[in-house]
Design a protein around this motif. Structure first.
Motif, PDB file in Angstrom:
ATOM      1  N   ILE A  26      48.452  40.160  45.715  1.00  0.00           N
ATOM      2  CA  ILE A  26      47.504  39.193  46.250  1.00  0.00           C
ATOM      3  C   ILE A  26      47.394  39.435  47.748  1.00  0.00           C
ATOM      4  O   ILE A  26      48.393  39.527  48.448  1.00  0.00           O
ATOM      5  N   ASN A  27      46.187  39.517  48.236  1.00  0.00           N
ATOM      6  CA  ASN A  27      45.939  39.711  49.657  1.00  0.00           C
ATOM      7  C   ASN A  27      46.561  38.562  50.433  1.00  0.00           C
ATOM      8  O   ASN A  27      46.405  37.392  50.056  1.00  0.00           O
ATOM      9  N   ARG A  28      47.236  38.870  51.545  1.00  0.00           N
ATOM     10  CA  ARG A  28      47.948  37.816  52.282  1.00  0.00           C
ATOM     11  C   ARG A  28      46.992  36.801  52.886  1.00  0.00           C
ATOM     12  O   ARG A  28      47.304  35.618  52.967  1.00  0.00           O
ATOM     13  N   GLU A  29      45.800  37.221  53.335  1.00  0.00           N
ATOM     14  CA  GLU A  29      44.846  36.273  53.899  1.00  0.00           C
ATOM     15  C   GLU A  29      44.276  35.362  52.815  1.00  0.00           C
ATOM     16  O   GLU A  29      44.117  34.165  53.017  1.00  0.00           O
ATOM     17  N   VAL A  30      43.980  35.924  51.664  1.00  0.00           N
ATOM     18  CA  VAL A  30      43.490  35.117  50.541  1.00  0.00           C
ATOM     19  C   VAL A  30      44.573  34.130  50.113  1.00  0.00           C
ATOM     20  O   VAL A  30      44.294  32.964  49.828  1.00  0.00           O
ATOM     21  N   SER A  31      45.812  34.591  50.092  1.00  0.00           N
ATOM     22  CA  SER A  31      46.938  33.723  49.746  1.00  0.00           C
ATOM     23  C   SER A  31      47.063  32.585  50.753  1.00  0.00           C
ATOM     24  O   SER A  31      47.321  31.437  50.390  1.00  0.00           O
ATOM     25  N   ARG A  86      43.954  50.812  53.971  1.00  0.00           N
ATOM     26  CA  ARG A  86      43.874  49.738  52.968  1.00  0.00           C
ATOM     27  C   ARG A  86      45.165  48.921  52.972  1.00  0.00           C
ATOM     28  O   ARG A  86      46.252  49.463  53.117  1.00  0.00           O
ATOM     29  N   SER A  87      45.012  47.640  52.778  1.00  0.00           N
ATOM     30  CA  SER A  87      46.172  46.751  52.663  1.00  0.00           C
ATOM     31  C   SER A  87      46.842  47.021  51.315  1.00  0.00           C
ATOM     32  O   SER A  87      46.270  47.701  50.456  1.00  0.00           O
ATOM     33  N   PRO A  88      48.043  46.497  51.086  1.00  0.00           N
ATOM     34  CA  PRO A  88      48.734  46.757  49.806  1.00  0.00           C
ATOM     35  C   PRO A  88      47.922  46.389  48.569  1.00  0.00           C
ATOM     36  O   PRO A  88      48.120  46.962  47.507  1.00  0.00           O
ATOM     37  N   ASP A  89      46.985  45.450  48.706  1.00  0.00           N
ATOM     38  CA  ASP A  89      46.159  45.085  47.550  1.00  0.00           C
ATOM     39  C   ASP A  89      44.925  45.972  47.417  1.00  0.00           C
ATOM     40  O   ASP A  89      44.100  45.755  46.543  1.00  0.00           O
ATOM     41  N   GLY A  90      44.788  46.970  48.287  1.00  0.00           N
ATOM     42  CA  GLY A  90      43.737  47.963  48.151  1.00  0.00           C
ATOM     43  C   GLY A  90      42.462  47.700  48.921  1.00  0.00           C
ATOM     44  O   GLY A  90      41.464  48.385  48.709  1.00  0.00           O
ATOM     45  N   LEU A  91      42.446  46.726  49.834  1.00  0.00           N
ATOM     46  CA  LEU A  91      41.222  46.374  50.560  1.00  0.00           C
ATOM     47  C   LEU A  91      41.256  46.889  51.992  1.00  0.00           C
ATOM     48  O   LEU A  91      42.289  46.828  52.663  1.00  0.00           O
ATOM     49  N   THR A  92      40.112  47.352  52.474  1.00  0.00           N
ATOM     50  CA  THR A  92      39.983  47.722  53.885  1.00  0.00           C
ATOM     51  C   THR A  92      39.795  46.435  54.694  1.00  0.00           C
ATOM     52  O   THR A  92      39.462  45.387  54.133  1.00  0.00           O
ATOM     53  N   ALA A  94      37.296  45.603  56.521  1.00  0.00           N
ATOM     54  CA  ALA A  94      35.920  45.122  56.315  1.00  0.00           C
ATOM     55  C   ALA A  94      35.782  44.416  54.969  1.00  0.00           C
ATOM     56  O   ALA A  94      35.111  43.374  54.871  1.00  0.00           O
ATOM     57  N   GLU A  95      36.410  44.967  53.934  1.00  0.00           N
ATOM     58  CA  GLU A  95      36.349  44.331  52.614  1.00  0.00           C
ATOM     59  C   GLU A  95      37.063  42.988  52.624  1.00  0.00           C
ATOM     60  O   GLU A  95      36.610  42.023  51.988  1.00  0.00           O
ATOM     61  N   GLN A  96      38.172  42.904  53.358  1.00  0.00           N
ATOM     62  CA  GLN A  96      38.880  41.630  53.471  1.00  0.00           C
ATOM     63  C   GLN A  96      37.996  40.593  54.160  1.00  0.00           C
ATOM     64  O   GLN A  96      37.919  39.443  53.718  1.00  0.00           O
ATOM     65  N   LEU A  97      37.313  41.001  55.232  1.00  0.00           N
ATOM     66  CA  LEU A  97      36.433  40.067  55.947  1.00  0.00           C
ATOM     67  C   LEU A  97      35.322  39.556  55.051  1.00  0.00           C
ATOM     68  O   LEU A  97      34.979  38.368  55.095  1.00  0.00           O
ATOM     69  N   ASP A  98      34.756  40.435  54.246  1.00  0.00           N
ATOM     70  CA  ASP A  98      33.694  40.009  53.327  1.00  0.00           C
ATOM     71  C   ASP A  98      34.189  38.917  52.388  1.00  0.00           C
ATOM     72  O   ASP A  98      33.527  37.896  52.193  1.00  0.00           O
ATOM     73  N   GLY A  99      35.350  39.118  51.813  1.00  0.00           N
ATOM     74  CA  GLY A  99      35.904  38.118  50.895  1.00  0.00           C
ATOM     75  C   GLY A  99      36.301  36.834  51.593  1.00  0.00           C
ATOM     76  O   GLY A  99      36.107  35.738  51.065  1.00  0.00           O
ATOM     77  N   LEU A 100      36.850  36.967  52.802  1.00  0.00           N
ATOM     78  CA  LEU A 100      37.294  35.786  53.535  1.00  0.00           C
ATOM     79  C   LEU A 100      36.121  34.938  54.005  1.00  0.00           C
ATOM     80  O   LEU A 100      36.239  33.717  54.114  1.00  0.00           O
ATOM     81  N   SER A 101      34.999  35.564  54.268  1.00  0.00           N
ATOM     82  CA  SER A 101      33.830  34.830  54.735  1.00  0.00           C
ATOM     83  C   SER A 101      33.402  33.791  53.702  1.00  0.00           C
ATOM     84  O   SER A 101      33.206  32.612  54.027  1.00  0.00           O
TER      85      SER A 101
END
Length: 176
Positions: A26-31, A86-92, A94-101
């Protein structure tokens, strides 16, 4: 004599990724956002007193401010620098920012809904939150005096040296 192969040292996070696979992380920011949603959920828990529920909403809002100032700003910096790691969950980044937005916008919407509900409950309990323009007369004078004596001195930069030691500042946490 046959040479023995030296063990390869691998970090614990790399070992976890190998064992678990990126799809199970699980991405740490999403968590972090999910944790903050649980804090916000407490503001809707009617088993708590009204002002305690307001405190949970305030904690959620403060946490989200800090999240954007630190975590999201860090990801923006990585994107600006062209980081593609890429983070351990496989996201760059930029991809993390898209999801976090999208997730952040949803959380902000929920906070606003909670505030509207709590504000109505506060009003029903005789507690009204007023815009500054509506505070007039003796109430405004009292607030200005209170701010000048108790709050402003804490906000004002002070020179601290042996002749002027740092003043005692009591805990300014408000008992709501």
């Amino acid at each position: 004599m046959a040479s023995r192969k030296q063990p390869v040292l691998v970090s614990a996070s790399a070992q976890a990724e190998v064992v678990l696979g990126a799809e199970r992380l699980i991405n740490r920011e999403v968590s972090w956002l999910a944790f903050n949603e649980r804090v916000l959920d407490e503001s809707n828990n009617r088993s708590y007193p009204l002002l305690e529920r307001l405190r949970f909403l305030a904690i959620s809002a403060n946490n989200l401010d800090e999240f954007y100032m630190v975590r999201v700003a860090g990801l923006h910096g990585q994107v600006q620098e062209g980081v593609q790691h890429r983070s351990p969950d496989g996201l760059t980044p930029a991809e993390q920012l898209d999801g976090l937005s999208a997730a952040g916008a949803k959380l902000i919407q929920r906070q606003q809904e909670a505030w509207r509900g709590l504000r109505a409950e506060l009003a029903a309990a005789g507690i009204t939150v007023l815009p500054a323009a509506e505070i007039i007369g003796t109430e405004r004078a009292w607030l200005e005096e209170h701010f000048r004596k108790h709050i402003f001195p804490v906000l004002t930069p002070l020179a601290v040296d042996p002749a002027h030691p740092f003043p005692f500042i009591p805990n300014l946490g408000f008992a709501i």
